[in-house]
Design an enzyme around this catalytic site. Structure first.
Site, PDB file in Angstrom:
ATOM      1  N   HIS A  61       0.849  -1.199   0.000  1.00 37.50           N
ATOM      2  CA  HIS A  61       0.000   0.000   0.000  1.00 37.50           C
ATOM      3  C   HIS A  61       0.878   1.239   0.000  1.00 37.50           C
ATOM      4  O   HIS A  61       2.105   1.138   0.114  1.00 37.50           O
ATOM      5  CB  HIS A  61      -0.960  -0.011   1.184  1.00 37.50           C
ATOM      6  CG  HIS A  61      -0.302   0.054   2.524  1.00 37.50           C
ATOM      7  ND1 HIS A  61       0.535  -0.928   3.000  1.00 37.50           N
ATOM      8  CD2 HIS A  61      -0.351   1.009   3.502  1.00 37.50           C
ATOM      9  CE1 HIS A  61       0.970  -0.598   4.207  1.00 37.50           C
ATOM     10  NE2 HIS A  61       0.451   0.575   4.533  1.00 37.50           N
ATOM     11  N   HIS A  63       1.304   3.916   2.047  1.00 32.79           N
ATOM     12  CA  HIS A  63       1.742   4.672   3.210  1.00 32.79           C
ATOM     13  C   HIS A  63       3.263   4.831   3.194  1.00 32.79           C
ATOM     14  O   HIS A  63       4.001   3.951   2.734  1.00 32.79           O
ATOM     15  CB  HIS A  63       1.285   4.001   4.499  1.00 32.79           C
ATOM     16  CG  HIS A  63      -0.177   4.215   4.769  1.00 32.79           C
ATOM     17  ND1 HIS A  63      -0.863   3.544   5.744  1.00 32.79           N
ATOM     18  CD2 HIS A  63      -1.091   5.055   4.186  1.00 32.79           C
ATOM     19  CE1 HIS A  63      -2.127   3.948   5.750  1.00 32.79           C
ATOM     20  NE2 HIS A  63      -2.281   4.860   4.812  1.00 32.79           N
ATOM     21  N   ASP A  65       5.703   4.558   5.249  1.00 34.36           N
ATOM     22  CA  ASP A  65       6.629   3.577   5.819  1.00 34.36           C
ATOM     23  C   ASP A  65       6.816   2.350   4.931  1.00 34.36           C
ATOM     24  O   ASP A  65       7.620   1.475   5.244  1.00 34.36           O
ATOM     25  CB  ASP A  65       6.201   3.173   7.234  1.00 34.36           C
ATOM     26  CG  ASP A  65       4.775   2.650   7.306  1.00 34.36           C
ATOM     27  OD1 ASP A  65       3.970   2.953   6.410  1.00 34.36           O
ATOM     28  OD2 ASP A  65       4.441   1.947   8.293  1.00 34.36           O
ATOM     29  N   HIS A  66       6.094   2.320   3.809  1.00 39.49           N
ATOM     30  CA  HIS A  66       6.228   1.198   2.877  1.00 39.49           C
ATOM     31  C   HIS A  66       6.748   1.613   1.497  1.00 39.49           C
ATOM     32  O   HIS A  66       7.087   0.751   0.691  1.00 39.49           O
ATOM     33  CB  HIS A  66       4.885   0.486   2.709  1.00 39.49           C
ATOM     34  CG  HIS A  66       4.415  -0.195   3.953  1.00 39.49           C
ATOM     35  ND1 HIS A  66       4.467  -1.554   4.137  1.00 39.49           N
ATOM     36  CD2 HIS A  66       3.892   0.311   5.102  1.00 39.49           C
ATOM     37  CE1 HIS A  66       3.998  -1.859   5.347  1.00 39.49           C
ATOM     38  NE2 HIS A  66       3.640  -0.740   5.940  1.00 39.49           N
ATOM     39  N   HIS A 137      -7.380  -1.990   5.329  1.00 39.86           N
ATOM     40  CA  HIS A 137      -6.540  -0.987   5.962  1.00 39.86           C
ATOM     41  C   HIS A 137      -7.139   0.391   5.685  1.00 39.86           C
ATOM     42  O   HIS A 137      -8.185   0.510   5.035  1.00 39.86           O
ATOM     43  CB  HIS A 137      -5.109  -1.093   5.435  1.00 39.86           C
ATOM     44  CG  HIS A 137      -4.090  -0.368   6.252  1.00 39.86           C
ATOM     45  ND1 HIS A 137      -4.053  -0.430   7.625  1.00 39.86           N
ATOM     46  CD2 HIS A 137      -3.064   0.451   5.880  1.00 39.86           C
ATOM     47  CE1 HIS A 137      -3.053   0.319   8.070  1.00 39.86           C
ATOM     48  NE2 HIS A 137      -2.442   0.867   7.028  1.00 39.86           N
ATOM     49  N   ASP A 205      -0.481  -4.769   7.398  1.00 39.90           N
ATOM     50  CA  ASP A 205      -1.322  -3.574   7.483  1.00 39.90           C
ATOM     51  C   ASP A 205      -2.786  -3.888   7.160  1.00 39.90           C
ATOM     52  O   ASP A 205      -3.342  -3.443   6.150  1.00 39.90           O
ATOM     53  CB  ASP A 205      -0.781  -2.477   6.585  1.00 39.90           C
ATOM     54  CG  ASP A 205       0.480  -1.839   7.143  1.00 39.90           C
ATOM     55  OD1 ASP A 205       1.342  -2.599   7.634  1.00 39.90           O
ATOM     56  OD2 ASP A 205       0.609  -0.606   7.109  1.00 39.90           O
ATOM     57  N   HIS A 264       6.836  -5.910  11.076  1.00 38.37           N
ATOM     58  CA  HIS A 264       6.082  -4.651  11.112  1.00 38.37           C
ATOM     59  C   HIS A 264       5.688  -4.286  12.547  1.00 38.37           C
ATOM     60  O   HIS A 264       4.513  -4.181  12.885  1.00 38.37           O
ATOM     61  CB  HIS A 264       4.836  -4.724  10.220  1.00 38.37           C
ATOM     62  CG  HIS A 264       4.230  -3.380   9.931  1.00 38.37           C
ATOM     63  ND1 HIS A 264       3.298  -2.799  10.767  1.00 38.37           N
ATOM     64  CD2 HIS A 264       4.406  -2.515   8.899  1.00 38.37           C
ATOM     65  CE1 HIS A 264       2.934  -1.621  10.267  1.00 38.37           C
ATOM     66  NE2 HIS A 264       3.593  -1.431   9.131  1.00 38.37           N
TER      67      HIS A 264
END
Length: 301
Positions: A61, A63, A65-66, A137, A205, A264
């Site tokens: 996805h 976000h 942090d990814h 999510h 997530d 994670h």
């Protein structure tokens, strides 16, 4: 043999001892990267994986942090001499996300093929089938299943019984048909029965879903988010659409997987090992991941 390396096990924000989400799979010298958080390139340097041979990048996805590490990585791959196309797979909206990130990496010596929210299994690398599952999510998110097929053994007796000329054995073993003087030789004339491959699933997530156990069913390795280790954080998990250790373990149990690898972790959880029992009480074969964790999976006889 399939090699899996956790490059970063963090969620939310990077910590001094923990990079953000990223996993790399190495199969026959070709690499599949799943997510690309901050620290991905540094972690790849630590394990010596190299950059040029990354063929597929799977994004769960959009976000930060990814995906924040993606533009720098794409530039580094370009500097490595890569000219062959790279495929990026992701959820709905991934094309716009990649386009936005590439503002700081606009010129690359290779093409990028983007596959958005695929609803059918994909064969991008030989002997590998990639499947996806929509998750729950706060932004469009997908999980991944990677099935590495194993070719049947060559059967000499079968080849001789079927009067297959030896000159065609190598071609047929590769799964290619041969037609010679009006006679058709099929791979099935020289190959034995199908053999079990290797299945790796990755879910991160999301809240637990009824569709996940069947999707991860009988995985040799199930990599799953464990954002919260403490059961007292269940309300946070529900609010933020994440999972606790025990919820991940329940999915592993229902999916009848061989091993569960947790990753994670929330920045607030500095020592995930302290909560390991919350998972092992439900699913004994649980591993607490850490940056640069490496595991190899061999085909079974």
């Amino acid at each position: 043999m399939v090699d899996i390396s956790l490059l970063g096990c963090g969620g939310g924000m990077p910590m001094p001892n923990r990079f953000l989400s990223s996993t790399i799979i190495n199969y026959k010298g070709r690499k599949i990267l799943i997510d690309c958080g901050e620290g991905t390139q540094v972690a790849m340097r630590f394990i010596g994986s190299g950059f040029k041979s990354i063929d597929v990048i799977c994004i769960t996805h959009g976000h930060g942090d990814h995906v924040v590490g993606l533009p720098g990585l794409l530039a580094t791959i370009g500097n490595s001499g890569r000219v062959d196309p790279i495929t990026i797979i992701g959820p709905k909206g991934i094309e716009d996300i990649v386009k936005g990130l590439r503002v700081i990496a606009p010129y690359l010596p290779y093409d990028i093929n983007i596959i958005e929210n695929p609803n059918i299994p994909l064969n991008i690398i030989e002997d590998l089938v990639v499947s996806t599952l929509e998750l729950d999510h706060s932004s469009p998110c997908i999980g991944y299943s990677f099935y590495f097929k194993r070719k049947p053994k060559f059967d000499v007796d079968k080849a001789n019984t079927n009067n297959v000329p030896r000159i065609f054995w190598s071609t047929l073993q590769k799964g290619e048909r041969v037609i010679e003087k009006g006679i058709t030789y099929e791979p099935s004339m020289v190959l034995g029965s199908e053999r079990q491959g290797i299945k790796i699933s990755l879910i991160t997530d999301t809240r637990p879903l009824d569709t996940i156990p069947d999707f991860i069913k009988e995985s040799d390795l199930f990599i799953c988010e464990g954002t919260y280790g403490d059961e007292e954080d269940l309300d946070k998990a529900v609010k933020n659409k994440h999972m606790t250790f025990s919820e991940a373990a329940q999915l592993a149990l229902k999916g009848n997987v061989d091993e569960l690898l947790l990753t994670h972790f929330s920045p607030a959880m500095s020592e995930p090992e302290l909560f390991k029992q919350n998972a092992t009480n439900i699913f004994e074969k649980t591993i607490i991941g850490h940056d640069m964790f490496v595991k190899s999976l061999a085909f079974r006889d």
